[in-house]
Scaffold this motif. Structure first.
Motif, short mmCIF file in Angstrom:
data_model
loop_
_atom_site.label_atom_id
_atom_site.label_comp_id
_atom_site.label_asym_id
_atom_site.label_seq_id
_atom_site.Cartn_x
_atom_site.Cartn_y
_atom_site.Cartn_z
N VAL A 10 0.85 -1.74 0.00
CA VAL A 10 -0.17 -0.18 0.08
C VAL A 10 1.08 1.40 0.48
O VAL A 10 2.27 1.79 0.77
N GLY A 11 0.64 2.20 -0.78
CA GLY A 11 1.69 3.23 -0.68
C GLY A 11 1.93 3.69 -1.99
O GLY A 11 3.10 4.52 -2.41
N LEU A 28 -1.15 2.05 -5.19
CA LEU A 28 -2.08 1.45 -4.19
C LEU A 28 -2.54 2.41 -2.61
O LEU A 28 -1.91 2.72 -1.90
N GLU A 29 -3.60 1.86 -2.61
CA GLU A 29 -4.86 1.80 -1.91
C GLU A 29 -4.90 0.32 -0.62
O GLU A 29 -4.88 1.41 0.10
N THR A 78 4.57 20.16 -4.67
CA THR A 78 3.64 19.37 -6.00
C THR A 78 2.91 18.28 -4.66
O THR A 78 1.09 18.28 -5.17
N LEU A 79 3.42 17.49 -4.42
CA LEU A 79 3.27 15.92 -3.99
C LEU A 79 2.70 16.68 -2.83
O LEU A 79 1.94 15.64 -2.32
N ILE A 80 2.53 17.53 -2.25
CA ILE A 80 2.48 17.54 -0.84
C ILE A 80 0.55 18.50 -1.05
O ILE A 80 0.20 18.05 -0.86
N ASP A 88 -4.36 12.26 2.68
CA ASP A 88 -3.98 11.23 2.85
C ASP A 88 -2.11 11.84 4.03
O ASP A 88 -0.78 12.55 3.69
N HIS A 89 -2.29 11.72 5.22
CA HIS A 89 -1.91 12.33 6.71
C HIS A 89 -0.62 11.49 6.53
O HIS A 89 0.90 12.73 6.77
N THR A 90 -0.30 10.79 6.23
CA THR A 90 1.17 9.70 6.55
C THR A 90 1.61 11.12 5.50
O THR A 90 2.88 11.02 5.84
N TRP A 91 1.73 10.07 4.02
CA TRP A 91 2.30 10.53 3.36
C TRP A 91 2.71 12.43 3.17
O TRP A 91 3.99 12.43 2.87
N PHE A 92 1.78 12.99 3.04
CA PHE A 92 2.00 14.88 3.81
C PHE A 92 2.78 14.53 5.13
O PHE A 92 3.73 15.04 4.42
#
Length: 128
Positions: A10-11, A28-29, A78-80, A88-92
């Motif tokens: 995932v991710g 991937l979610e 841009t990704l942020i 997506d808090h974790t990715w942020f």
């Protein structure tokens, strides 16, 4: 597309082709190793109508995109924005940390270069 050699999680960023022949890039979610299908969030596609949606694909129809290059500050920003848009808090948090580290490293590098330049000028002036 043969993906048997790479472990999916995932991710992970992946690319693939839908049953309708649409080219997609996303992450991937949902993924379960014992199932033949995966769910991914579409970030880029030649069909703009499916961007932002979640699609299901056969695991055999996706290829993991390896992260090979460091992102630039602009790319990280841009990704942020994308992480915020998708909530997506974790990715942020990961991206924000990476951006802060990159800015710290650039700042430290600039300070070192300034110090080196200053020392070179001082040595040259002392020779005169």
């Amino acid at each position: 597309m043969d993906n048997n050699k790479l472990k999916l999680e995932v991710g992970d960023w992946v690319k693939g082709i839908t049953r309708n022949g649409e080219l997609i890039h996303g992450y991937l979610e949902k993924f379960q190793s014992n199932h033949s299908r995966v769910e991914l969030k579409v970030v880029v596609s030649d069909n703009e109508q499916i961007i932002g949606s979640t699609v299901r694909l056969e695991k055999k129809d996706v290829v993991k995109i390896e992260k090979s290059l460091k992102s630039t500050e602009k790319q990280l920003e841009t990704l942020i924005d994308l992480a915020l848009a998708t909530r997506d808090h974790t990715w942020f948090m990961e991206l924000s940390k990476e951006l802060i580290e990159r800015r710290k490293n650039v700042s430290s590098s600039n300070k070192r270069n300034t110090t080196i330049d200053h020392n070179d000028k001082t040595r040259r002036n002392n020779r005169v």
